[in-house]
Design a protein around this motif. Structure first.
Motif, mmCIF file in Angstrom:
data_model
loop_
_atom_site.group_PDB
_atom_site.id
_atom_site.type_symbol
_atom_site.label_atom_id
_atom_site.label_comp_id
_atom_site.label_asym_id
_atom_site.label_seq_id
_atom_site.Cartn_x
_atom_site.Cartn_y
_atom_site.Cartn_z
ATOM 1 N N HIS A 1 1.531 14.041 -7.155
ATOM 2 C CA HIS A 1 1.824 12.693 -6.672
ATOM 3 C C HIS A 1 0.873 11.671 -7.282
ATOM 4 O O HIS A 1 -0.275 11.997 -7.576
ATOM 5 C CB HIS A 1 1.726 12.652 -5.138
ATOM 6 C CG HIS A 1 2.390 11.454 -4.535
ATOM 7 N ND1 HIS A 1 1.738 10.255 -4.388
ATOM 8 C CD2 HIS A 1 3.646 11.254 -4.067
ATOM 9 C CE1 HIS A 1 2.576 9.373 -3.842
ATOM 10 N NE2 HIS A 1 3.738 9.952 -3.643
ATOM 11 N N GLN A 2 1.371 10.449 -7.423
ATOM 12 C CA GLN A 2 0.546 9.362 -7.966
ATOM 13 C C GLN A 2 -0.696 9.145 -7.111
ATOM 14 O O GLN A 2 -1.755 8.788 -7.622
ATOM 15 C CB GLN A 2 1.347 8.055 -8.027
ATOM 16 C CG GLN A 2 2.571 8.088 -8.927
ATOM 17 C CD GLN A 2 3.807 8.639 -8.234
ATOM 18 O OE1 GLN A 2 3.739 9.169 -7.123
ATOM 19 N NE2 GLN A 2 4.940 8.511 -8.889
ATOM 20 N N GLY A 3 -0.554 9.296 -5.804
ATOM 21 C CA GLY A 3 -1.714 9.239 -4.929
ATOM 22 C C GLY A 3 -2.378 7.878 -4.806
ATOM 23 O O GLY A 3 -3.566 7.798 -4.516
ATOM 24 N N ILE B 1 -3.725 4.618 -3.085
ATOM 25 C CA ILE B 1 -4.368 4.624 -1.776
ATOM 26 C C ILE B 1 -3.558 3.816 -0.747
ATOM 27 O O ILE B 1 -3.562 4.124 0.441
ATOM 28 C CB ILE B 1 -5.811 4.067 -1.873
ATOM 29 C CG1 ILE B 1 -6.611 4.838 -2.931
ATOM 30 C CG2 ILE B 1 -6.519 4.120 -0.519
ATOM 31 C CD1 ILE B 1 -6.758 6.320 -2.672
ATOM 32 N N GLU B 2 -2.878 2.780 -1.181
ATOM 33 C CA GLU B 2 -2.120 1.957 -0.238
ATOM 34 C C GLU B 2 -0.714 2.532 -0.042
ATOM 35 O O GLU B 2 0.044 2.664 -1.005
ATOM 36 C CB GLU B 2 -1.988 0.523 -0.789
ATOM 37 C CG GLU B 2 -1.160 -0.391 0.093
ATOM 38 C CD GLU B 2 -0.481 -1.509 -0.709
ATOM 39 O OE1 GLU B 2 -0.062 -1.284 -1.858
ATOM 40 O OE2 GLU B 2 -0.374 -2.625 -0.167
ATOM 41 N N PRO B 3 -0.355 2.862 1.208
ATOM 42 C CA PRO B 3 1.003 3.361 1.439
ATOM 43 C C PRO B 3 2.055 2.268 1.209
ATOM 44 O O PRO B 3 1.745 1.071 1.243
ATOM 45 C CB PRO B 3 0.982 3.776 2.915
ATOM 46 C CG PRO B 3 -0.455 3.866 3.295
ATOM 47 C CD PRO B 3 -1.167 2.867 2.436
ATOM 48 N N MET C 1 4.723 2.924 5.637
ATOM 49 C CA MET C 1 4.741 4.394 5.660
ATOM 50 C C MET C 1 3.374 4.923 6.063
ATOM 51 O O MET C 1 2.357 4.280 5.817
ATOM 52 C CB MET C 1 5.052 4.947 4.260
ATOM 53 C CG MET C 1 6.481 4.821 3.833
ATOM 54 S SD MET C 1 6.759 5.840 2.355
ATOM 55 C CE MET C 1 8.328 5.158 1.814
ATOM 56 N N ASN C 2 3.340 6.105 6.654
ATOM 57 C CA ASN C 2 2.067 6.801 6.782
ATOM 58 C C ASN C 2 1.912 7.727 5.569
ATOM 59 O O ASN C 2 2.809 7.848 4.744
ATOM 60 C CB ASN C 2 1.938 7.528 8.128
ATOM 61 C CG ASN C 2 3.005 8.602 8.310
ATOM 62 O OD1 ASN C 2 3.460 9.208 7.338
ATOM 63 N ND2 ASN C 2 3.401 8.837 9.542
ATOM 64 N N ARG C 3 0.754 8.342 5.466
ATOM 65 C CA ARG C 3 0.471 9.126 4.256
ATOM 66 C C ARG C 3 1.423 10.309 4.110
ATOM 67 O O ARG C 3 1.847 10.652 3.004
ATOM 68 C CB ARG C 3 -0.992 9.590 4.286
ATOM 69 C CG ARG C 3 -1.457 10.370 3.090
ATOM 70 C CD ARG C 3 -1.273 9.672 1.752
ATOM 71 N NE ARG C 3 -1.797 8.334 1.678
ATOM 72 C CZ ARG C 3 -1.719 7.572 0.597
ATOM 73 N NH1 ARG C 3 -1.143 8.024 -0.516
ATOM 74 N NH2 ARG C 3 -2.190 6.349 0.603
ATOM 75 N N GLU D 1 -4.443 19.350 -8.017
ATOM 76 C CA GLU D 1 -3.347 18.712 -7.298
ATOM 77 C C GLU D 1 -2.051 19.513 -7.421
ATOM 78 O O GLU D 1 -1.676 19.946 -8.502
ATOM 79 C CB GLU D 1 -3.139 17.290 -7.819
ATOM 80 C CG GLU D 1 -4.348 16.404 -7.535
ATOM 81 C CD GLU D 1 -4.183 14.995 -8.058
ATOM 82 O OE1 GLU D 1 -3.044 14.491 -8.061
ATOM 83 O OE2 GLU D 1 -5.186 14.396 -8.475
ATOM 84 N N SER E 1 -1.218 15.635 3.041
ATOM 85 C CA SER E 1 -2.312 14.766 3.465
ATOM 86 C C SER E 1 -3.375 14.776 2.378
ATOM 87 O O SER E 1 -3.435 15.704 1.568
ATOM 88 C CB SER E 1 -2.933 15.268 4.771
ATOM 89 O OG SER E 1 -3.726 16.419 4.516
ATOM 90 N N PHE E 2 -4.219 13.739 2.386
ATOM 91 C CA PHE E 2 -5.296 13.699 1.395
ATOM 92 C C PHE E 2 -6.360 14.773 1.675
ATOM 93 O O PHE E 2 -7.218 15.016 0.837
ATOM 94 C CB PHE E 2 -5.951 12.319 1.385
ATOM 95 C CG PHE E 2 -5.279 11.330 0.478
ATOM 96 C CD1 PHE E 2 -4.776 11.715 -0.759
ATOM 97 C CD2 PHE E 2 -5.155 9.990 0.841
ATOM 98 C CE1 PHE E 2 -4.170 10.800 -1.607
ATOM 99 C CE2 PHE E 2 -4.554 9.067 -0.001
ATOM 100 C CZ PHE E 2 -4.062 9.467 -1.232
ATOM 101 N N LEU E 3 -6.324 15.381 2.856
ATOM 102 C CA LEU E 3 -7.250 16.489 3.116
ATOM 103 C C LEU E 3 -6.826 17.717 2.316
ATOM 104 O O LEU E 3 -7.653 18.409 1.726
ATOM 105 C CB LEU E 3 -7.266 16.814 4.618
ATOM 106 C CG LEU E 3 -8.271 17.888 5.065
ATOM 107 C CD1 LEU E 3 -9.697 17.428 4.833
ATOM 108 C CD2 LEU E 3 -8.058 18.238 6.531
ATOM 109 N N TYR F 1 -4.051 17.762 -0.028
ATOM 110 C CA TYR F 1 -3.658 17.436 -1.400
ATOM 111 C C TYR F 1 -4.902 16.800 -2.004
ATOM 112 O O TYR F 1 -5.212 15.650 -1.733
ATOM 113 C CB TYR F 1 -2.469 16.465 -1.429
ATOM 114 C CG TYR F 1 -2.016 16.137 -2.829
ATOM 115 C CD1 TYR F 1 -0.957 16.821 -3.410
ATOM 116 C CD2 TYR F 1 -2.662 15.161 -3.585
ATOM 117 C CE1 TYR F 1 -0.556 16.537 -4.714
ATOM 118 C CE2 TYR F 1 -2.281 14.875 -4.882
ATOM 119 C CZ TYR F 1 -1.217 15.567 -5.439
ATOM 120 O OH TYR F 1 -0.827 15.291 -6.730
ATOM 121 N N VAL G 1 -7.142 15.014 -4.244
ATOM 122 C CA VAL G 1 -7.362 14.172 -5.421
ATOM 123 C C VAL G 1 -8.871 14.157 -5.684
ATOM 124 O O VAL G 1 -9.663 14.349 -4.774
ATOM 125 C CB VAL G 1 -6.800 12.747 -5.248
ATOM 126 C CG1 VAL G 1 -5.360 12.779 -4.769
ATOM 127 C CG2 VAL G 1 -7.650 11.916 -4.302
#
Lengths: 767, 92, 161
Positions: free
Chosen positions: A211-213, A215-217, A295-297, A668, A682-684, A686, A688
């Motif tokens: 995913h592009q990842g 930071i802003e949803p 959106m949420n993450r 990733e 989630s960023f936890l 997934y 990055v």
């Protein structure tokens, strides 16, 4: 040689490093991102998403949700015009069928991926909206799902779309299949090419969905007024495309829609398509109030467009001296739940950096029960070139040749044909390889401790042209304003102001740049494709020429001299032999009223002359054989950037792209369970790269000006994500003797591979 | 003579021939459309595979001498033009 | 059921009275009730650091703090870094070094870096990397942020001498 403007003058502004014009608002928290906008009477929207990767929607009952206090509207796919085939040209002739955009925004009939929107709610607050979504009763008939590209190609694979057959050039096959497109490029007799080779290596590779990842949803707020006029506030890379997509989906004229682009928190290709915007519009239409959706993450991971997972096969043949005689590439790309063209892009990139007499490329776009793949920075190039760079590394080892020498020997230059046919214009691959060879990093001793090594890889991206508009206004004190339609995602306001300042003989701070909404500037395509500094910069340059032409007339009036005898030398208007003092744009400002009124220049362009961009990366790594963790000890990005307008932001693009590529290579991935559901949204989970995971990325800017742009600009943003996959793969292989050929090379995968190798070595010890 | 590089997936129509020379009448007056018509005469079915509703197939662009030409079928070619029909480029 | 309550807190040195919903996070309260939208939402799970604020001298992800917990707290957000028109050295150095591209992670980085420099005026590379590892930036690749933090630390040391 001193770099010069088209008029042969040294640059005054270009190549300097002023503070970006919008910077202060971004460090004080005043900058308004999409989610920061709000209205007193706004409603909050929430999307009901399919929990199943593949299911028939039997029924949707929203009556309980609608009966809840504070719930004002519910929409389902039935609210959209019925899906039907409507082809439209997106971008530079890319093609989309609106039938599938429609179906992606709100499911009709079948849920095709986990997270597929089924319905949306508008309510007085977010908690009520969330409760209401849970109260909607959906009956699903769960269908078998397929998320792996190779399995999806099998004849007995679950079919996503009954109506889809394989499309080759101008031909449609008869049988329904998930293979939606086959692309081919061929040159000469590739079998003959391989038989002329002394060394032929063929390998298979896989890469995972990433995913592009940003930071802003994703977010969108819309107001549908009773007179049918619509305003959309959103974070997007392409406000004019949001307007087009919403207009097409709702079958409305473009003139009824205004899109206001707010500050955008990253995109990398992922904020081009519409997701929430049409829903916000429909909900506002039903309620008469502004409706905001964020959106949420988890939603971002599940339901926006990541980059393709791939399965590729690369075969390269070389002579003993390293000359490539033939190459073949077989590329399979995940399309996601709707037809995509990402294998097409991969096919055009895969062999682009190298000369060869014979080649054969076959590429397949394959439907899977995953979110529709969207652009991600140099879309499709990293996965394709990864395999090529790995095979070349093996060839270099086999031939006992320096890996950069091998690449230099085969590197394309001006006049060589791209793998897909056309000839390259002036490009800087050879200069870039040479700069890498000459770099302090490459000349320093390679790390020689246990499980350490160094390697390199090349990357390529085309860059896009598309269309841009700009206006340049001269203020009454001779300062200037620049307005463009290109969303500023990484400092482009500064580069626009700098190019205008260069053209007009002003200082960077004397030009005020801004980004307009879709009502206030001519059509401007996406901020993406590495095109903004090139194409919108071209529009700014042309608008400045328009201004200078008008100003020359004013000077002629003031001096009572023929216009033709007056020249602008980059700083001031001059007359060769009448003794008038030169007059700057700054000085002219105060004289505009008296000589005919305000001056404003404008330009809309669809430029050709796009410059292709190449990079070479060098990495030193160490592998922990116990855990499989890879430490990047040192990393250098070398790239032909044409002409760096603001070098700091060019370096930033190179560093940021490289770190995204490092994440792609090492960590990733979308982890899916047997049912095809994503286990790590989630960023936890997934992972990055953080500041602890990467060293300071070193940069070397090679400047081979693009002759297609007045200031030599090449797009720089995308290329740097391409080489890290091969670079790290090769470095790990050289460090521990294991070629993974599968991304990511995460600690569990790498340690398992090392263990297997260890066991093999015990079973069959080699001398 | 202008040279058309036949897309590999259309080479079944040209008997595997990769490039076809086309006579150009009058500098700057021959259009890509005329080239396609000429190819269709020589290799029946060529136009049907490349055109869609009187335009190039969506997803296919014409490149003349290394540059995409947005005029598509209306683009004019020169006597020594190299003509390609390939997908256009987008980006992220 | 929703319950509203009044929370009083000192936000950036100003006594503030906010009407919050019990279900609100501190992030929501700052953005929606106090109108301070400089603190950004990236993940709502405490994984990205975009919503970093300093609460009672401790760096927190404001998305993981419930609004009622802020009763009586002293809170510092990105909006409180500058003194009037005088930017904080971190803000100046971030701009000079081009340590931001899209800028959405920037408020979180600035607040987290301020908290680091409040504790450790002369951090090593490793200390900066460790402290800021809870803040994700997807644009810059971090190098320019690291440099900006070191330069700002030097500015602060020389101005406090």
């Amino acid at each position: 040689m001193e770099k010069q403007t088209p008029g042969g003058r040294p640059y005054k502004v270009i190549g300097t490093r002023p503070i970006r014009h919008d910077g202060e608002d971004k460090v004080t928290g005043r900058a308004q991102s999409g989610a920061d906008i709000s209205f007193r009477d706004q409603l909050y929207g929430k999307v009901l998403r399919s929990p199943h990767p593949h299911a028939r929607i039997v029924s949707i009952d929203a009556s309980k949700a609608l009966a809840m206090p504070g719930v004002e509207a519910v929409i389902t796919g039935a609210e959209l015009p019925q899906p039907h085939d409507r082809m439209f040209l997106s971008g530079e002739g890319g093609v989309e069928n609106f039938r599938y955009v429609n179906d992606r925004v709100l499911a009709s009939g079948k849920a095709l991926f986990e997270g597929h929107p089924i319905a949306a709610v508008a309510a007085k607050d977010i908690w009520t909206a969330e409760e209401a979504v849970k109260a909607i009763e959906v009956t699903y008939e769960v269908l078998p799902a397929v998320t792996d590209v190779l399995k999806a190609m099998q004849p007995d694979a679950p079919l996503l779309h009954e109506e889809i057959t394989t499309e080759t050039l101008g031909e449609k096959k008869k049988e329904s299949t998930n293979v939606c497109r086959h692309t081919q490029h061929k040159r000469g007799d590739v079998d003959q090419g391989f038989s002329a080779a002394d060394v032929v290596i063929e390998r298979e590779f896989t890469t995972s969905t990433v995913h592009q990842g940003y930071i802003e949803p994703h977010n969108a707020t819309a107001l549908y007024r009773s007179d049918g006029q619509i305003t959309i506030w959103t974070s997007t890379q392409a406000p004019f495309w949001v307007r087009r997509d919403v207009a097409e989906l709702l079958e409305l004229p473009l003139s009824t829609i205004k899109v206001v682009p707010l500050e955008i928190g990253g995109g990398f290709g992922g904020k081009i398509a519409v997701y929430l915007e049409p829903l916000a519009v429909l909900l506002s239409k039903k309620t008469g109030k502004p409706v905001k959706l964020v959106m949420n993450r988890q939603e971002v991971f599940l339901a926006t467009g990541p980059a393709s997972s791939t399965a590729t096969r690369i075969k390269i043949g070389v002579k003993k001296d390293g000359t490539i005689t033939a190459a073949a590439a077989h590329l399979v790309y995940e399309a996601g739940a709707f037809p995509s063209n990402w294998a097409v892009m991969g096919s055009m990139c895969v062999l682009a950096p190298y000369k060869m007499e014979t080649l054969l490329i076959d590429a397949f776009d394959v439907l899977t029960n995953t979110p529709k793949v969207m652009a991600y920075r140099a879309p499709s190039s990293p996965q394709a070139i990864f395999g090529v760079e790995s095979v070349l590394d093996e060839i270099a080892l086999e031939l006992g040749m320096d890996p950069l020498e091998l690449r230099m020997k085969n590197a394309v230059e001006e006049g060589d044909r791209r793998a897909d046919g056309p000839k390259f214009p002036r490009i800087g691959l050879k200069e870039t390889i040479q700069a890498a060879m000459d770099s302090e990093h490459y000349k320093s001793p390679a790390p020689s401790g246990p499980n350490q090594s160094r390697a390199v890889a090349v990357g390529f991206w085309f860059n896009a042209g598309l269309q841009s508009s700009a206006t340049v206004g001269i203020n009454m004190d001779g300062t200037a304003s620049v307005v463009t339609g290109s969303v500023d995602i990484g400092g482009s306001r500064a580069s626009m102001a700098m190019m205008a300042a260069e053209a007009l003989g002003l200082k960077a701070e004397e030009v005020r740049p801004s980004v307009a909404d879709t009502d206030a500037i001519g059509h401007t395509d996406v901020t993406g494709g590495s095109r903004t500094t090139f194409a919108t910069g071209m529009a700014v340059y042309e608008a400045c020429q328009d201004v200078l032409g008008q100003l020359k007339k004013r000077v002629a009036t003031l001096w009572e001299l023929p216009e033709e005898e007056i020249e602008f030398d980059g700083s001031a208007f001059q007359h060769a032999d009448n003794g008038k003092d030169p007059m700057t744009v700054k000085e002219l400002g105060a004289k505009l009223t008296a000589t005919g009124g305000p001056v404003m220049g404008h330009s809309s362009v669809a430029p050709t002359g796009v410059g292709a961009s190449f990079g070479v990366h060098i990495a030193d790594v160490e592998v922990d054989p116990e855990t499989g963790k890879v430490t990047v000890l040192r990393y250098t990005v070398v790239q032909d950037v044409g002409q760096a307008i603001h070098p700091s932001y060019v370096e930033g693009q190179m560093q940021g792209g490289a770190v995204q590529g490092i994440g792609w290579a090492l960590n990733e991935e979308y982890v899916r369970n047997d049912e095809g559901k994503m286990m790590n949204p989630s960023f936890l989970d997934y992972r990055v790269p953080t500041m602890l995971d990467v060293p300071s990325i070193e940069t070397i800017l090679v400047e081979v000006p693009n002759p297609g742009h007045p200031y030599g600009v090449r797009g720089v943003g995308e290329t740097p994500i391409v080489p890290p996959l091969g670079t790290l793969h090769n470095a790990i292989a050289r460090a521990v003797g294991v070629r993974m050929r599968s991304l990511p090379m995460s600690p569990p995968k790498l340690s398992a591979a090392l263990q297997a190798k260890g066991l093999e070595a015990i079973a069959a010890p080699t001398p | 003579m202008a040279v058309v590089h036949v897309p590999s997936l259309l080479q079944d129509l040209t008997g595997g021939v990769e490039t076809v020379e086309v006579q150009v009448s009058g500098e700057g007056r021959t259009s890509v459309r005329q080239v396609v018509e000429e190819l269709d005469r020589r290799f029946p079915g060529f136009a049907a595979r490349l055109l869609w509703e009187d335009d190039l197939m969506p997803g296919i662009a014409v490149f003349i001498d290394g540059e995409q030409n947005r005029l598509g079928l209306r683009a004019k070619i020169a006597g020594d033009s190299q003509i390609f029909f390939i997908p256009p480029v987008v980006g992220g | 059921m929703s319950t509203k309550r009044v929370v009083t807190a000192t936000i950036n040195g100003t006594d503030s009275t906010l009407i919050v919903d019990d279900r609100m996070s501190l992030l929501d309260a700052l953005r929606d009730a106090a109108g301070l939208t400089g603190t950004k939402e990236g993940c709502l799970t405490g994984d990205c650091g975009a919503c970093s604020v300093i609460m009672n001298g401790r760096l927190v992800d404001s998305c993981l703090v419930m609004a009622p917990e802020a009763e009586g707290a002293i809170i510092e957000t990105v909006e409180g870094l500058a003194q009037g028109n005088d930017l904080h050295p971190l803000q100046k150095r971030f701009l000079e070094h081009a340590a931001l591209q899209c800028g959405v992670c920037t408020p979180g980085f600035l607040v987290a870096a301020k908290d680091l420099l409040d504790r450790n005026p002369e951090p090593t590379d490793d200390e900066v990397r460790y402290w800021l590892a809870g803040n994700l930036c997807r644009c810059t690749g971090y190098d320019k942020i690291l440099r900006a933090v070191h330069d700002a630390a030097a500015d602060l040391r020389s101005s406090s001498r």
